[in-house]
Write a protein that holds these residues in place. Structure first.
Motif, mmCIF file in Angstrom:
data_model
loop_
_atom_site.group_PDB
_atom_site.id
_atom_site.type_symbol
_atom_site.label_atom_id
_atom_site.label_comp_id
_atom_site.label_asym_id
_atom_site.label_seq_id
_atom_site.Cartn_x
_atom_site.Cartn_y
_atom_site.Cartn_z
ATOM 1 N N ALA A 22 32.991 -0.877 -1.047
ATOM 2 C CA ALA A 22 33.924 -0.182 -1.934
ATOM 3 C C ALA A 22 34.204 1.215 -1.425
ATOM 4 O O ALA A 22 35.336 1.679 -1.422
ATOM 5 N N ALA A 23 33.160 1.894 -0.972
ATOM 6 C CA ALA A 23 33.341 3.258 -0.472
ATOM 7 C C ALA A 23 34.234 3.269 0.756
ATOM 8 O O ALA A 23 35.098 4.121 0.903
ATOM 9 N N THR A 24 34.030 2.290 1.635
ATOM 10 C CA THR A 24 34.834 2.216 2.848
ATOM 11 C C THR A 24 36.296 1.976 2.517
ATOM 12 O O THR A 24 37.193 2.579 3.083
ATOM 13 N N SER A 25 36.541 1.078 1.543
ATOM 14 C CA SER A 25 37.919 0.775 1.138
ATOM 15 C C SER A 25 38.600 2.006 0.587
ATOM 16 O O SER A 25 39.751 2.292 0.889
ATOM 17 N N SER A 26 37.850 2.778 -0.214
ATOM 18 C CA SER A 26 38.418 3.992 -0.787
ATOM 19 C C SER A 26 38.783 4.977 0.313
ATOM 20 O O SER A 26 39.849 5.582 0.309
ATOM 21 N N THR A 27 37.883 5.126 1.282
ATOM 22 C CA THR A 27 38.142 6.059 2.379
ATOM 23 C C THR A 27 39.344 5.610 3.194
ATOM 24 O O THR A 27 40.196 6.411 3.579
ATOM 25 N N ASP A 28 39.406 4.280 3.456
ATOM 26 C CA ASP A 28 40.531 3.759 4.215
ATOM 27 C C ASP A 28 41.850 4.035 3.511
ATOM 28 O O ASP A 28 42.850 4.384 4.137
ATOM 29 N N ALA A 29 41.848 3.888 2.175
ATOM 30 C CA ALA A 29 43.073 4.128 1.410
ATOM 31 C C ALA A 29 43.489 5.580 1.527
ATOM 32 O O ALA A 29 44.670 5.897 1.681
ATOM 33 N N GLU A 30 42.485 6.483 1.473
ATOM 34 C CA GLU A 30 42.806 7.903 1.543
ATOM 35 C C GLU A 30 43.340 8.266 2.928
ATOM 36 O O GLU A 30 44.178 9.135 3.071
ATOM 37 N N ASP A 31 42.800 7.548 3.978
ATOM 38 C CA ASP A 31 43.204 7.859 5.344
ATOM 39 C C ASP A 31 44.522 7.210 5.731
ATOM 40 O O ASP A 31 45.022 7.412 6.828
ATOM 41 N N ASN A 32 45.089 6.409 4.849
ATOM 42 C CA ASN A 32 46.308 5.680 5.176
ATOM 43 C C ASN A 32 47.510 6.601 5.330
ATOM 44 O O ASN A 32 48.501 6.225 5.932
ATOM 45 N N GLY A 33 47.446 7.774 4.772
ATOM 46 C CA GLY A 33 48.557 8.713 4.863
ATOM 47 C C GLY A 33 48.448 9.796 3.811
ATOM 48 O O GLY A 33 47.491 9.835 3.035
ATOM 49 N N PRO A 34 49.426 10.680 3.764
ATOM 50 C CA PRO A 34 49.368 11.816 2.843
ATOM 51 C C PRO A 34 49.462 11.402 1.379
ATOM 52 O O PRO A 34 50.119 10.423 1.032
ATOM 53 N N ASP A 35 48.800 12.168 0.548
ATOM 54 C CA ASP A 35 48.919 12.040 -0.911
ATOM 55 C C ASP A 35 49.937 13.090 -1.347
ATOM 56 O O ASP A 35 49.673 14.290 -1.281
ATOM 57 N N VAL A 36 51.107 12.650 -1.767
ATOM 58 C CA VAL A 36 52.210 13.554 -2.089
ATOM 59 C C VAL A 36 52.480 13.529 -3.594
ATOM 60 O O VAL A 36 52.540 12.456 -4.200
ATOM 61 N N VAL A 37 52.636 14.694 -4.176
ATOM 62 C CA VAL A 37 53.001 14.824 -5.589
ATOM 63 C C VAL A 37 54.386 15.462 -5.660
ATOM 64 O O VAL A 37 54.629 16.503 -5.034
ATOM 65 N N VAL A 38 55.289 14.841 -6.407
ATOM 66 C CA VAL A 38 56.648 15.358 -6.552
ATOM 67 C C VAL A 38 56.911 15.695 -8.009
ATOM 68 O O VAL A 38 56.248 15.187 -8.916
ATOM 69 N N ALA A 39 57.899 16.530 -8.239
ATOM 70 C CA ALA A 39 58.154 17.026 -9.590
ATOM 71 C C ALA A 39 58.952 16.050 -10.453
ATOM 72 O O ALA A 39 58.673 15.902 -11.635
ATOM 73 N N ASP A 97 56.548 25.110 -12.053
ATOM 74 C CA ASP A 97 56.410 26.408 -11.379
ATOM 75 C C ASP A 97 55.069 27.050 -11.728
ATOM 76 O O ASP A 97 54.346 27.531 -10.855
ATOM 77 N N ASP A 98 54.753 27.049 -13.027
ATOM 78 C CA ASP A 98 53.504 27.663 -13.484
ATOM 79 C C ASP A 98 52.289 26.903 -12.961
ATOM 80 O O ASP A 98 51.293 27.514 -12.556
ATOM 81 N N ALA A 99 52.366 25.570 -12.968
ATOM 82 C CA ALA A 99 51.226 24.756 -12.536
ATOM 83 C C ALA A 99 50.924 24.957 -11.060
ATOM 84 O O ALA A 99 49.758 25.006 -10.662
ATOM 85 N N ILE A 100 51.965 25.068 -10.243
ATOM 86 C CA ILE A 100 51.750 25.284 -8.805
ATOM 87 C C ILE A 100 51.035 26.606 -8.575
ATOM 88 O O ILE A 100 50.107 26.710 -7.768
ATOM 89 N N GLU A 101 51.443 27.607 -9.312
ATOM 90 C CA GLU A 101 50.804 28.923 -9.173
ATOM 91 C C GLU A 101 49.357 28.874 -9.653
ATOM 92 O O GLU A 101 48.453 29.421 -9.004
ATOM 93 N N GLN A 102 49.121 28.211 -10.788
ATOM 94 C CA GLN A 102 47.773 28.148 -11.360
ATOM 95 C C GLN A 102 46.828 27.319 -10.501
ATOM 96 O O GLN A 102 45.640 27.634 -10.386
ATOM 97 N N SER A 103 47.351 26.246 -9.906
ATOM 98 C CA SER A 103 46.491 25.309 -9.180
ATOM 99 C C SER A 103 46.031 25.843 -7.832
ATOM 100 O O SER A 103 45.026 25.385 -7.292
ATOM 101 N N GLY A 104 46.779 26.777 -7.275
ATOM 102 C CA GLY A 104 46.450 27.259 -5.943
ATOM 103 C C GLY A 104 46.810 26.285 -4.844
ATOM 104 O O GLY A 104 46.260 26.342 -3.745
ATOM 105 N N ALA A 105 47.748 25.373 -5.123
ATOM 106 C CA ALA A 105 48.194 24.405 -4.112
ATOM 107 C C ALA A 105 48.715 25.147 -2.884
ATOM 108 O O ALA A 105 49.461 26.122 -2.997
#
Length: 316
Positions: A22-39, A97-105
């Protein structure tokens, strides 16, 4: 011979193996590409086109939620700091706008830097002072610019290119794939632009009335005139004077249809249309996709909007 210790050991090894898998599968999923968040949705569509099956895209504005009025949960705010890339439009959604500033992204792409944003066109000839004051406040909330750039496919092309470049910096190994995908999305946007240019070239009526001034870029691109019942924000309530002015505009320009949208009430549009004996139809601002949308994605909804305009405006 007592088999209990041996069975217990075997069970422990089996559980450990499952946990390791399970841990390996999770890591593989994370390594598959970028995690992108859009508005919101148009940025989601552009991002998924560029990324293809690489990585993941999540949106802060859920389907059916009016993006102008977005409120974020603490979990959504926290997700920005963990994302490989955050894509948004500044001065459109104050909560983002506020969340981006607060999160430190740190990896943040503001698409406002890549599109030529227009100022709203004000109809001073007909608006009462009360409505003008409301419009001024609303424009201030959006940084004095009309945020709805995605109604112009050529501006969407610039955003697609910017997303491709930003993703290449985050994930250089997949830069070639991102670029190829961006080229395909750009070609599709060119086809949409060509269809609008041809489809709206010869129309009996060049004006259209809509509940929400979300189509200024479409009007600017294809030489039409948008007449909004409300301003940039769909929550703005039109004054009685504004409604009377819209009725005058409809009569003056031989308008056949009052357009409304899927994410807000059609009550005002229906009332005006009923008073004048006109039709109503959907013109979707593409701020989100729901089961009530006239299509399933950006291209299909844009094409549905084109057909709605062609029908209402007598285009040949």
């Amino acid at each position: 011979m007592d088999l209990k210790p041996a069975l217990a050991a075997a069970a422990a090894l089996s559980l450990a193996a499952c946990g390791s898998t399970a841990a390996t599968s999770s890591t593989d999923a994370e390594d598959n590409g970028p995690d992108v968040v859009v508005a919101f949705y148009p940025l989601e569509w552009a991002s998924t086109q560029v990324m293809g099956d690489i990585g993941s895209v999540s949106t802060l504005t859920a389907p059916g939620v009016e993006p102008h009025d977005l409120e974020l949960t603490p979990k959504q705010v926290a997700s920005l700091a963990d994302a490989d890339l955050v894509i948004y439009l500044s001065d459109f959604q104050s909560a983002v706008d506020d969340a981006i500033e607060q999160s430190g992204a740190t990896n943040v792409l503001d698409v406002a830097q890549y599109v030529d944003l227009l100022t709203p066109v004000e109809d001073h000839d007909h608006e009462a002072d009360e409505h003008e004051e409301e419009a001024t406040e609303d424009e201030h909330d959006h940084g004095d610019f009309d945020p709805h750039f995605w109604q112009d496919p050529t501006r969407m092309q610039k955003v697609v290119a910017a997303i491709s470049d930003a993703l290449a910096e985050v994930d250089a190994g997949n830069a070639g794939t991102f670029s190829a995908n961006a080229d395909a999305a750009t070609a599709e946007l060119s086809r949409i632009d060509d269809e609008f240019t041809t489809g709206l070239q010869n129309c009996a009526i060049n004006e259209f009335i809509t509940t929400h001034e979300a189509f200024g870029y479409l009007a600017d691109r294809y030489d039409l005139t948008q007449i909004g019942i409300s301003g940039i924000s769909p929550d703005e309530e039109p004054s009685p004077a504004r409604i009377a002015a819209i009725q005058e505009e409809a009569t003056e320009h031989n308008i056949t249809t009052i357009f409304f949208e899927t994410l807000s009430s059609d009550a005002v549009a229906s009332s005006i249309a009923s008073d004048l004996g006109l039709k109503t139809a959907v013109l979707d601002p593409l701020e989100g996709v729901t089961e009530k949308s006239p299509g399933t994605d950006y291209p299909s909804i844009m094409r549905a909007n084109l057909e709605a305009l062609r029908t209402a405006n007598g285009c040949s």
